[in-house]
Scaffold this motif. Structure first.
Motif, PDB file in Angstrom:
ATOM      1  N   ARG A  49       0.812  -1.225   0.000  1.00  0.00           N
ATOM      2  CA  ARG A  49       0.000   0.000   0.000  1.00  0.00           C
ATOM      3  C   ARG A  49       0.841   1.268   0.000  1.00  0.00           C
ATOM      4  O   ARG A  49       0.492   2.247  -0.674  1.00  0.00           O
ATOM      5  CB  ARG A  49      -0.938  -0.005   1.214  1.00  0.00           C
ATOM      6  CG  ARG A  49      -2.214  -0.735   0.873  1.00  0.00           C
ATOM      7  CD  ARG A  49      -3.240  -0.684   1.951  1.00  0.00           C
ATOM      8  NE  ARG A  49      -4.285  -1.634   1.578  1.00  0.00           N
ATOM      9  CZ  ARG A  49      -4.998  -2.328   2.433  1.00  0.00           C
ATOM     10  NH1 ARG A  49      -4.793  -2.187   3.725  1.00  0.00           N
ATOM     11  NH2 ARG A  49      -5.923  -3.154   2.011  1.00  0.00           N
ATOM     12  N   LYS A  50       1.908   1.298   0.741  1.00  0.00           N
ATOM     13  CA  LYS A  50       2.716   2.522   0.778  1.00  0.00           C
ATOM     14  C   LYS A  50       3.265   2.850  -0.605  1.00  0.00           C
ATOM     15  O   LYS A  50       3.279   4.012  -1.030  1.00  0.00           O
ATOM     16  CB  LYS A  50       3.845   2.377   1.790  1.00  0.00           C
ATOM     17  CG  LYS A  50       3.362   2.410   3.239  1.00  0.00           C
ATOM     18  CD  LYS A  50       4.532   2.386   4.219  1.00  0.00           C
ATOM     19  CE  LYS A  50       4.015   2.472   5.657  1.00  0.00           C
ATOM     20  NZ  LYS A  50       5.130   2.441   6.652  1.00  0.00           N
ATOM     21  N   TRP A  76       2.432   6.341  -2.847  1.00  0.00           N
ATOM     22  CA  TRP A  76       3.438   7.234  -3.445  1.00  0.00           C
ATOM     23  C   TRP A  76       3.329   7.279  -4.957  1.00  0.00           C
ATOM     24  O   TRP A  76       3.471   8.345  -5.570  1.00  0.00           O
ATOM     25  CB  TRP A  76       4.842   6.802  -3.013  1.00  0.00           C
ATOM     26  CG  TRP A  76       5.119   7.093  -1.571  1.00  0.00           C
ATOM     27  CD1 TRP A  76       5.304   6.198  -0.568  1.00  0.00           C
ATOM     28  CD2 TRP A  76       5.213   8.384  -0.968  1.00  0.00           C
ATOM     29  NE1 TRP A  76       5.503   6.832   0.636  1.00  0.00           N
ATOM     30  CE2 TRP A  76       5.450   8.191   0.414  1.00  0.00           C
ATOM     31  CE3 TRP A  76       5.107   9.693  -1.437  1.00  0.00           C
ATOM     32  CZ2 TRP A  76       5.597   9.241   1.317  1.00  0.00           C
ATOM     33  CZ3 TRP A  76       5.251  10.744  -0.546  1.00  0.00           C
ATOM     34  CH2 TRP A  76       5.493  10.511   0.809  1.00  0.00           C
ATOM     35  N   TYR A 102      -2.503   4.839   3.662  1.00  0.00           N
ATOM     36  CA  TYR A 102      -1.141   4.893   4.206  1.00  0.00           C
ATOM     37  C   TYR A 102      -1.122   4.422   5.665  1.00  0.00           C
ATOM     38  O   TYR A 102      -1.675   5.063   6.565  1.00  0.00           O
ATOM     39  CB  TYR A 102      -0.577   6.309   4.115  1.00  0.00           C
ATOM     40  CG  TYR A 102       0.924   6.351   4.259  1.00  0.00           C
ATOM     41  CD1 TYR A 102       1.751   6.124   3.168  1.00  0.00           C
ATOM     42  CD2 TYR A 102       1.522   6.598   5.483  1.00  0.00           C
ATOM     43  CE1 TYR A 102       3.130   6.150   3.275  1.00  0.00           C
ATOM     44  CE2 TYR A 102       2.900   6.625   5.614  1.00  0.00           C
ATOM     45  CZ  TYR A 102       3.699   6.395   4.508  1.00  0.00           C
ATOM     46  OH  TYR A 102       5.076   6.414   4.634  1.00  0.00           O
ATOM     47  N   GLY A 103      -0.465   3.290   5.890  1.00  0.00           N
ATOM     48  CA  GLY A 103      -0.357   2.760   7.247  1.00  0.00           C
ATOM     49  C   GLY A 103      -1.642   2.185   7.801  1.00  0.00           C
ATOM     50  O   GLY A 103      -1.713   1.857   8.993  1.00  0.00           O
TER      51      GLY A 103
END
Length: 388
Positions: free
Chosen positions: A199-200, A204, A244-245
């Motif tokens: 996912r990160k 980006w 994110y996270g």
């Protein structure tokens, strides 16, 4: 033991409220930014005709009152975060769209869908996060799929490359193959975001993609509506917030909510867009953005009848190879120039628009309404009709 459990539960509740609050504010900020940049679409006396779903043409002041109410309710929802403010925001927004289909821009559609859980007070973190994940992965996936077509490559992609290189691009075999890149990148973003471990990287990649889009739009100016800028920035913010996270967890909401809201997202974002390939669902509601798949629309008028139309149309005259004997109005250029949004690219909306021109006392054989499929691609198909 009991006391520590209560404290933990309370802290989780506060965290949930904070996350949902930020998400709601980002969506409403995007909504209000879009309205502000396309204010002629919503407020005031305008030259571009309304295109209602039904034969309902309310007075100008009705549109203005509804728009002000829409803005007020959105602001109240932003500040107070009360359920009924979200409900009325959605109801009034849908009413405004019913009175003018050009208002059904992709960003309006997406923002209103994302506000639905708030209207039903279903803002638990797990449920809301799952709902938004389904929406955003679907947007990226279908947007990418629709760009995997040759007409996109010879149309928008060629324009973008020409802008970047500062000269007319030579469409050789390598360049043509590279034209599948943007669509594959968007599909990759959807896949990366769907998988928890990647996912990160997806966040980006999506962010870089949106920033590049903003640069291209700013550079090409009049060809694109400036509403695209805040929309892309909001997509960046939402991607960070939603993915994110974020760890997938089971929802603690009731069984109906766990089924209904994700099911609604799957229906609207994943299933109904499939019908677009059978011409049974709108392009914008299928996330076919800048894919060159939607038709382009024009109005051709014989030279000796031009005195019957408004002089302002002269700014929107274009030349189409193979068509002579009068002037041709580019409907999309007219719409973007006056309302700062593209024309809603569906034949039914164009036919609704044509009614205003059929009232100008121009003989039927001297005004023709043109729909051009694959407008910038090869093997263009031209469909036409007149006032009869």
């Amino acid at each position: 033991m009991c006391r520590s459990s209560l404290i933990a539960k309370a802290s989780i509740t506060v965290e949930n409220i904070k996350w949902a609050s930020i998400l709601g504010k980002v969506v409403i900020t995007g909504l209000l930014s879009g309205i502000a940049l396309s204010s002629p679409l919503w407020l005031g006396n305008r030259f571009f005709p309304y295109t209602p779903v039904f034969n309902l043409y309310p007075a100008e002041w009705v549109h203005s009152v509804l728009t002000v109410s829409f803005i007020v309710m959105s602001l109240l929802a932003w500040v107070f975060e009360k359920q009924w403010f979200y409900v009325w925001t959605i109801i009034i927004g849908l009413t405004l769209v019913m009175f003018d289909q050009v208002r059904l821009q992709p960003w309006i559609y997406i923002y209103l869908i994302m506000l639905v859980p708030f209207a039903f007070n279903a803002t638990g973190e797990a449920l809301l996060n799952k709902y938004c994940k389904i929406i955003m992965t679907g947007i990226y996936f279908w947007s990418g799929v629709h760009k995997l077509n040759p007409d996109f490559i010879t149309g928008y992609y060629a324009e973008w490359l020409s802008f970047i290189q500062g000269r007319q691009i030579n469409m050789n075999e390598f360049v043509s193959l590279s034209g599948y890149g943007p669509g594959l990148i968007e599909i990759s973003v959807a896949v990366l975001l769907a998988i928890q471990k990647t996912r990160k990287a997806g966040v980006w990649l999506a962010s870089v993609m949106h920033i590049i889009v903003c640069i291209v739009v700013l550079g090409q100016g009049y060809q694109y509506n400036s509403v695209v800028i805040p929309w892309n920035m909001v997509m960046v913010a939402l991607t960070f917030l939603v993915f994110y996270g974020r760890v997938d967890v089971l929802s603690g909401d009731s069984a109906p909510e766990r089924i209904v809201f994700p099911g609604l997202a799957v229906l609207l974002i994943w299933l109904l867009p499939i019908l677009n390939f059978a011409n049974s669902w709108d392009h914008y509601l299928s996330f076919s953005f800048y894919s060159n798949k939607p038709s382009a629309f024009y109005i051709a008028i014989q030279t000796d009848q031009l005195s019957k139309i408004d002089s302002r149309f002269r700014s929107y005259f274009v030349n189409i190879p193979g068509l002579t004997g009068g002037q041709i109005i580019d409907v999309n250029r007219w719409c973007v120039s006056e309302l700062n949004v593209p024309f809603y690219p569906e034949p039914r909306v164009f036919k609704r628009l044509s009614r205003d021109f059929c009232k100008l006392n121009i003989p039927s054989h001297q005004i023709v309404f043109l729909e051009i499929k694959r407008p910038s691609g090869q093997n263009r198909e031209v469909l036409s009709f007149n006032c009869d």
